[in-house]
Design a protein around this motif. Structure first.
Motif, mmCIF file in Angstrom:
data_model
loop_
_atom_site.group_PDB
_atom_site.id
_atom_site.type_symbol
_atom_site.label_atom_id
_atom_site.label_comp_id
_atom_site.label_asym_id
_atom_site.label_seq_id
_atom_site.Cartn_x
_atom_site.Cartn_y
_atom_site.Cartn_z
ATOM 1 N N GLY A 1 0.808 -1.219 0.000
ATOM 2 C CA GLY A 1 0.000 0.000 0.000
ATOM 3 C C GLY A 1 0.832 1.256 0.000
ATOM 4 O O GLY A 1 1.967 1.255 -0.411
ATOM 5 N N GLY A 2 0.262 2.304 0.468
ATOM 6 C CA GLY A 2 0.981 3.550 0.667
ATOM 7 C C GLY A 2 1.373 4.225 -0.629
ATOM 8 O O GLY A 2 0.742 5.191 -1.048
ATOM 9 N N GLY A 3 2.366 3.684 -1.297
ATOM 10 C CA GLY A 3 2.923 4.338 -2.474
ATOM 11 C C GLY A 3 1.929 4.459 -3.627
ATOM 12 O O GLY A 3 0.956 3.725 -3.696
ATOM 13 N N GLU A 4 2.245 5.390 -4.540
ATOM 14 C CA GLU A 4 1.361 5.626 -5.693
ATOM 15 C C GLU A 4 1.240 4.363 -6.543
ATOM 16 O O GLU A 4 0.188 4.074 -7.084
ATOM 17 N N ASP A 5 2.372 3.636 -6.658
ATOM 18 C CA ASP A 5 2.370 2.461 -7.524
ATOM 19 C C ASP A 5 1.955 1.207 -6.755
ATOM 20 O O ASP A 5 2.271 0.095 -7.142
ATOM 21 N N SER A 6 1.265 1.429 -5.676
ATOM 22 C CA SER A 6 0.819 0.305 -4.867
ATOM 23 C C SER A 6 -0.112 -0.589 -5.681
ATOM 24 O O SER A 6 -0.934 -0.131 -6.451
ATOM 25 N N VAL A 7 0.065 -1.885 -5.480
ATOM 26 C CA VAL A 7 -0.695 -2.839 -6.270
ATOM 27 C C VAL A 7 -1.971 -3.268 -5.558
ATOM 28 O O VAL A 7 -3.066 -3.169 -6.082
ATOM 29 N N SER A 8 -1.792 -3.755 -4.334
ATOM 30 C CA SER A 8 -2.957 -4.277 -3.643
ATOM 31 C C SER A 8 -3.637 -3.190 -2.836
ATOM 32 O O SER A 8 -4.543 -3.458 -2.067
ATOM 33 N N GLY A 9 -3.161 -1.981 -2.981
ATOM 34 C CA GLY A 9 -3.737 -0.878 -2.217
ATOM 35 C C GLY A 9 -5.235 -0.748 -2.442
ATOM 36 O O GLY A 9 -5.981 -0.410 -1.533
ATOM 37 N N ASP A 10 -5.652 -1.009 -3.680
ATOM 38 C CA ASP A 10 -7.077 -0.926 -3.970
ATOM 39 C C ASP A 10 -7.827 -2.091 -3.348
ATOM 40 O O ASP A 10 -9.000 -1.978 -3.009
ATOM 41 N N GLU A 11 -7.121 -3.220 -3.219
ATOM 42 C CA GLU A 11 -7.812 -4.434 -2.812
ATOM 43 C C GLU A 11 -8.153 -4.438 -1.323
ATOM 44 O O GLU A 11 -9.271 -4.786 -0.951
ATOM 45 N N PHE A 12 -7.191 -4.071 -0.503
ATOM 46 C CA PHE A 12 -7.410 -4.091 0.946
ATOM 47 C C PHE A 12 -7.023 -2.738 1.539
ATOM 48 O O PHE A 12 -5.991 -2.182 1.192
ATOM 49 N N PRO A 13 -7.827 -2.231 2.461
ATOM 50 C CA PRO A 13 -7.453 -0.973 3.127
ATOM 51 C C PRO A 13 -6.239 -1.192 4.030
ATOM 52 O O PRO A 13 -5.958 -2.324 4.439
ATOM 53 N N PRO A 14 -5.511 -0.111 4.331
ATOM 54 C CA PRO A 14 -4.281 -0.230 5.126
ATOM 55 C C PRO A 14 -4.495 -0.973 6.444
ATOM 56 O O PRO A 14 -3.640 -1.745 6.854
ATOM 57 N N GLU A 15 -5.623 -0.738 7.099
ATOM 58 C CA GLU A 15 -5.849 -1.383 8.390
ATOM 59 C C GLU A 15 -5.855 -2.901 8.232
ATOM 60 O O GLU A 15 -5.309 -3.626 9.074
ATOM 61 N N VAL A 16 -6.452 -3.369 7.138
ATOM 62 C CA VAL A 16 -6.494 -4.819 6.892
ATOM 63 C C VAL A 16 -5.089 -5.329 6.576
ATOM 64 O O VAL A 16 -4.655 -6.359 7.092
ATOM 65 N N ARG A 17 -4.375 -4.599 5.733
ATOM 66 C CA ARG A 17 -3.014 -5.030 5.378
ATOM 67 C C ARG A 17 -2.109 -5.085 6.609
ATOM 68 O O ARG A 17 -1.303 -5.998 6.758
ATOM 69 N N CYS A 18 -2.249 -4.082 7.485
ATOM 70 C CA CYS A 18 -1.364 -4.042 8.651
ATOM 71 C C CYS A 18 -1.738 -5.121 9.660
ATOM 72 O O CYS A 18 -0.850 -5.679 10.329
ATOM 73 N N ALA A 19 -3.015 -5.419 9.762
ATOM 74 C CA ALA A 19 -3.419 -6.540 10.625
ATOM 75 C C ALA A 19 -2.836 -7.839 10.069
ATOM 76 O O ALA A 19 -2.388 -8.709 10.825
ATOM 77 N N SER A 20 -2.824 -7.972 8.756
ATOM 78 C CA SER A 20 -2.219 -9.166 8.143
ATOM 79 C C SER A 20 -0.725 -9.221 8.431
ATOM 80 O O SER A 20 -0.178 -10.295 8.702
#
Lengths: 315, 315
Positions: A86-105
């Motif tokens: 996530g985070g970066g402009e060229d983030s790939v899964s950023g659209d798929e999962f919100p940051p909170e979900v990614r960080c919990a993972s």
């Protein structure tokens, strides 16, 4: 599926890490001591050196080899953060999962020992980790592990010969360095050996309450208690005082790193010390630690308990 | 600290479990087969028996020993739930942490292998687990584990002699039984062997997408692929068909339980099979499974990856 593009990110991350490691190792190679193994992480317990005099110690830290310790520059941490998806402009899964979900993972993967060695909390997860360790979830997680540990300890069949042992790590297992990390980004900041040693030498780390209760119960049940820490002998005095003033008493042995242990990973060092316990006739029935390197390796305990710690990783 | 009163709850829970086990074992003792070991959990993969004919098999299930399988009655599940610290009127930590926090702790403790063997999702966490496995978090967790696995696989140095192996479990690792569990409480309901076998025999378990992608990548990298499952030989045909129709092809060996394995824990059975692989000259570099019993024991993989699964526990 975005994994192939993530793979590209990962490759970039690995190259960045290698470059960072090379840059950091370059000056080290010019020092008289042998070059430390590459182990990209920043373990606080292993940061300090042998000297008991704090001032001397601080000077020595730039001369003595730093086993396991390679600071990741902020750039690498940022790369790690965007690798997370996530985070970066060229983030790939950023659209798929919100940051909170990614960080919990990310945190779950760390607790389940699924992550490659990491040097800092990914930047995008700094807030997640801060909220976790300062909120109810961390305390609840710690209490549940202590409950499970105590239930196991009570059910264990002791031999009655005084040879049943329980191993405890110290930092983030019995004592909490949360007051220090609160001032230093909860693991998101670059690790600073000097400042961490100053904190350790104040001897003010508070007990983790659920761990203190477990400690007392395990001791009352008749287990021999071995404290096995990555802290060095130079910090024995302050560690004893800190443990005592926080209510930890009557352990059977406090094992700290000596000079010969400095180049070893925590996994190796702690496995060797457990092997020595076994050689002395002890049966290690329980082992509590916040790092998988406290628990895995050889001469493993009959059962291990992993306390949560999303702030740092020690190999 | 409420742990002492919780200790009383735990004692009651243990007594309830022992009583339940005694009640369940009593009829089993009258059967011609030897009494199974006490292992209070309900592993779906191990539920089916040898017979390939489904009807015969269902009849046999009440005659043949059921290794590892003792259904926990609902009462015990409820007791387990209140032991978790909430729900009931006499709950101790109910005031301290809300159910959502407690259930997150329970799930984390399960993933970190901190829990004692459990037979069903605690009743108060049924909604938490349902929301987790049907929501983004589960997919995100699965994807991150697959990403880490793939990164490790790519970085691994293969010997070039065709002896580098990756072991995959099947259920909840490559194939998902979520459609089945969706109809049966996501692990909160009493496990029903007949119904689960009927589901398996339909051969309709979908691939876990991130696992399928990992599988393909690992295969393309040149690893030998061993599928090591708790399913029995009687389900070989339907398992092969299910895997094939979901896109899993060209594995090197599919290992299922034979009669001699039925009384073994998954940890023992899978350790023995990994030992056989090593004896044949294979180097097990990676191992993916949703149960710690897929990963721990002897002849362990160089690195293991624990996929999330809060729905059931297999010892």
């Amino acid at each position: 599926m975005a994994r192939h593009r993530r793979g590209g990110d990962l490759l970039r991350l690995l190259l960045t890490l290698l470059l960072a490691a090379a840059l950091l190792l370059a000056p080290a190679a010019a020092e008289p001591e042998p070059e430390p193994e590459v182990a990209p992480t920043a373990p606080p317990q292993d940061a300090s050196e042998e000297a008991s005099d704090a001032a001397t110690q601080h000077q020595q830290q730039h001369i003595l080899p730093r086993p396991l310790v390679i600071e990741l520059p902020s750039a690498a941490a940022t790369a790690a953060a965007s690798e997370l998806g996530g985070g970066g402009e060229d983030s790939v899964s950023g659209d798929e999962f919100p940051p909170e979900v990614r960080c919990a993972s990310w945190r779950l993967a760390s607790e389940a020992n699924n992550l490659a060695p990491w040097g800092a909390v990914p930047a995008e997860c700094a807030a997640h980790v801060r909220e976790y360790v300062t909120g109810a979830a961390y305390r609840s997680d710690l209490e549940l592990v202590a409950m499970e540990s105590a239930a196991y300890a009570r059910a264990a069949q002791l031999g009655g010969d005084g040879r049943d042992a329980w191993v405890f790590d110290v930092d983030e297992t019995l004592l909490s360095n949360l007051p220090y990390y609160a001032d230093h980004g909860f693991g998101a900041e670059l690790f600073d050996h000097h400042k961490f040693d100053e904190w350790v030498e104040r001897g003010e780390a508070p007990a983790i309450p659920s761990s203190l209760q477990l400690y007392k119960e395990v001791r009352e049940l008749g287990f021999k208690i071995f404290l096995l820490t990555g802290r060095t002998e130079g910090h024995r005095g302050v560690t004893v005082d800190n443990l005592e003033n926080q209510g930890f008493h009557d352990w059977d042995k406090l094992i700290l790193r000596v000079a010969a242990d400095r180049k070893k990973t925590a996994t190796t060092y702690k496995s060797e010390k457990r092997k020595e316990m076994e050689a002395e006739g002890y049966r290690i029935l329980g082992n509590s630690g916040d790092q998988w390197s406290d628990l895995l390796g050889s001469s493993m305990s009959a059962r291990s308990f992993k306390l949560p710690n999303p702030m740092y990783y020690i190999p």
